[in-house]
Structures are given as structure tokens and as C-alpha cells.
Scaffold this active site. Structure first.
Site: not given
Length: 300
Positions: A21, A278, A281
Site C-alpha cells: 500500500s 491514517d 500510511h
């Protein structure tokens, strides 16, 4: 990065991205998974304030690297059905949020495992062979930067592997898989590779919050950060061994740990309101600073 094309004389032909991610520029938009970032507030600071599937408020580290190299401003996901020939020839992203070297990481999530990312890469090679011919495609791959994110592992949060390995054994397990992965990329034509190490995992908001119930008591977890540093030292040794055994390669270690821990410890030095976007990340600003730290290693 908004003037990327004029930033430097081009030495590299393309940027090809593999990972999870922290590198996925939108592939998960096109697979059946709940691990998606194609909704607000993700992407709110991108042009048009539109979510693209990037797990941040803006660009990711590979985007900034492509900008530093003067190739293009952003790297599109390989699964985007609207890719142009120019997109293919200047680089695409195969990464998938939630992916990892450990097959258990993707077993239930439906995201793209590392093995499938390699299958897509082989498919990609066939496409560029068709566009510019086999000889030119081989040259393009040898001059491309293959940027591989050394995926953050879930040893602390998923009990299955903790029942099989201690932390050092699990690090070795992952790096054996990484060794095979890099060798496969080499066999497919990649010669210039950037491999990112682990960040200070003990400073990720998700790890801190799980340990400290009182928000006022939260602090980085030293033992997990020590594990990250140990893993990174093993990774540096592995990359040196691989470079010696794979003729013509240039394997660059991208140190993510030091720039992130520096931002954690000395936040006032950086012109950014948030380090993390978040619970896992980093923000666009943090990615830009981390990317800047590896620029000198890959600059023409």
C-alpha cells in the site's frame, strides 16, 4: 515535482514499481478487495482533489522518485484499462495494498500477491515487446528503475506466524522470499533496483494505539523499532550479496527508517502538519522527504 520533466537529464527509461500500500498507485481499484483508497478523504491534495487509490492524501514515494528522475509526475497502476502506450513505455505500478512476500498476508484479502505482480510484469514485457520490438524492450528494462517496496510485515498483529517463528526467524523467512523475488526480476531483465527497508514500525499509529489505551500515554515501541533496524541490517547484507552474484546489477538500499524516525523525533524541523495520513500510511509530505533521502543514490 510539478516540473519533473525539466528536473534532470534523463538517464533512466522508466520506473517500474512493485510492493504494497505504500507503493500502490491504484491497482486495488481493479480487483475484488475491501483494501481500497478510491474514496475521500484519500487523494484530497492531488490535482482535482480526487481519490486515485493511493493510500495517502497525495503522491507516494515512487511518484516523487519518477519526478526526481525527470520521467513523469505520477506512475499509473498497471491494471488501469486506459493506459496509453506512453504510460507503458515510461513505467507503471504493479503494487497492491495489503500485499507481502508472505502468502498468508494476501490469503483472505483478495489483493494481488507478489507472485501475481510478477505475472503481470511478464505480461507487461510482452506488451512493450509488441510496441517497440524485443531488442528495444530489453534495453528499456535494463535502463529502467525497478522500485521494490520491502513490505511491512504483520508479525505483531497476526498470530499465525508467531506460532511458527521468533522474530529473527521470520525476518529470515521473508528475506529468503525477497532473494528469490529479486532473482526473478533480474532474470526478466531488471538491472537497476531500489529496495526500501522497513520504517520504524513501533512508531506507526496502529501499533502504538494497540499497545496504549490512553492516548496521552502513547509513544513509539522501542522493541519493534529495534526489530525494524535488525531487519534492515540483514537486508543491506542481502543486497550486497545479491549484487555480487548478479552481473551488471545496481541494487540500491532505500533507507526509510532514518528519515521517518527523524521526523518523529524532530517534527518541528519539518514544514508539515501531519507525518501520518491514517493509522498506517505516511502523508504526502512525509513521502516526499523520504524520497528525497534516496534521490542522490539514483540521480544521473
Amino acid at each position: 515535482a510539478s516540473t519533473a520533466a525539466a528536473a534532470q537529464p534523463k538517464k533512466y527509461s522508466a520506473v517500474l514499481v512493485f510492493g504494497d500500500s505504500t507503493a500502490d498507485t491504484g491497482n486495488n481499484n481493479f480487483v475484488n478487495t475491501l483494501f481500497t483508497a478510491n474514496h475521500l478523504p484519500y487523494g484530497q491534495d492531488l490535482p482535482g482533489h480526487a481519490p486515485t487509490g493511493r493510500f495517502s492524501n497525495g503522491k507516494l514515494m515512487p511518484d516523487f522518485i519518477a519526478g526526481f528522475l525527470g520521467i513523469k509526475d505520477t506512475i499509473p497502476p498497471y491494471l488501469d484499462p486506459n493506459l496509453s502506450n506512453e504510460d507503458l513505455l515510461t513505467g507503471v505500478c504493479f503494487a497492491s495494498a495489503g500485499s507481502g512476500y508472505d502468502e498468508l498476508t494476501t490469503a483472505a484479502s483478495g489483493v494481488i500477491p507478489v507472485s501475481k505482480q510478477l505475472e503481470y510484469f511478464k505480461e507487461y514485457i510482452g506488451k512493450i515487446n509488441g510496441l517497440i520490438g524485443a531488442d528495444a524492450a530489453k534495453k528499456l528494462l535494463s535502463e529502467a528503475v525497478c522500485r521494490n517496496n520491502d513490505m511491512t510485515f504483520n508479525y505483531y498483529d497476526i498470530p499465525t506466524r508467531r506460532a511458527q517463528f521468533n522474530i529473527s526467524e521470520y525476518q529470515d523467512f521473508l528475506q529468503t522470499k525477497l532473494h528469490d523475488y529479486i532473482k526473478q526480476l533480474y532474470d526478466l531483465g531488471c538491472r537497476q533496483m531500489i529496495v526500501a527497508g522497513l520504517p520504524p514500525i513501533g512508531c506507526l499509529p496502529i501499533q502504538i494505539t494497540a499497545r496504549f489505551k490512553n492516548p496521552l500515554d502513547r509513544k513509539c515501541l522501542d522493541e519493534q523499532n529495534t526489530d525494524s533496524q535488525s531487519y534492515n541490517q540483514k537486508l543491506i547484507k542481502l543486497l550486497n550479496q545479491l549484487q555480487a552474484s548478479l552481473p551488471g546489477t545496481r541494487l540500491n538500499y532505500a533507507d526509510v527508517y532514518e528519515p521517518v524516525i527523524e521526523m518523529v523525533n524532530n517534527a518541528q524541523k519539518y514544514d508539515s502538519q501531519f507525518l501520518f495520513w491514517d493509522c498506517i500510511h505516511p502523508s504526502e509530505a512525509a513521502y516526499q522527504i523520504a524520497a528525497k533521502s534516496v534521490e542522490s543514490k539514483i540521480s544521473p
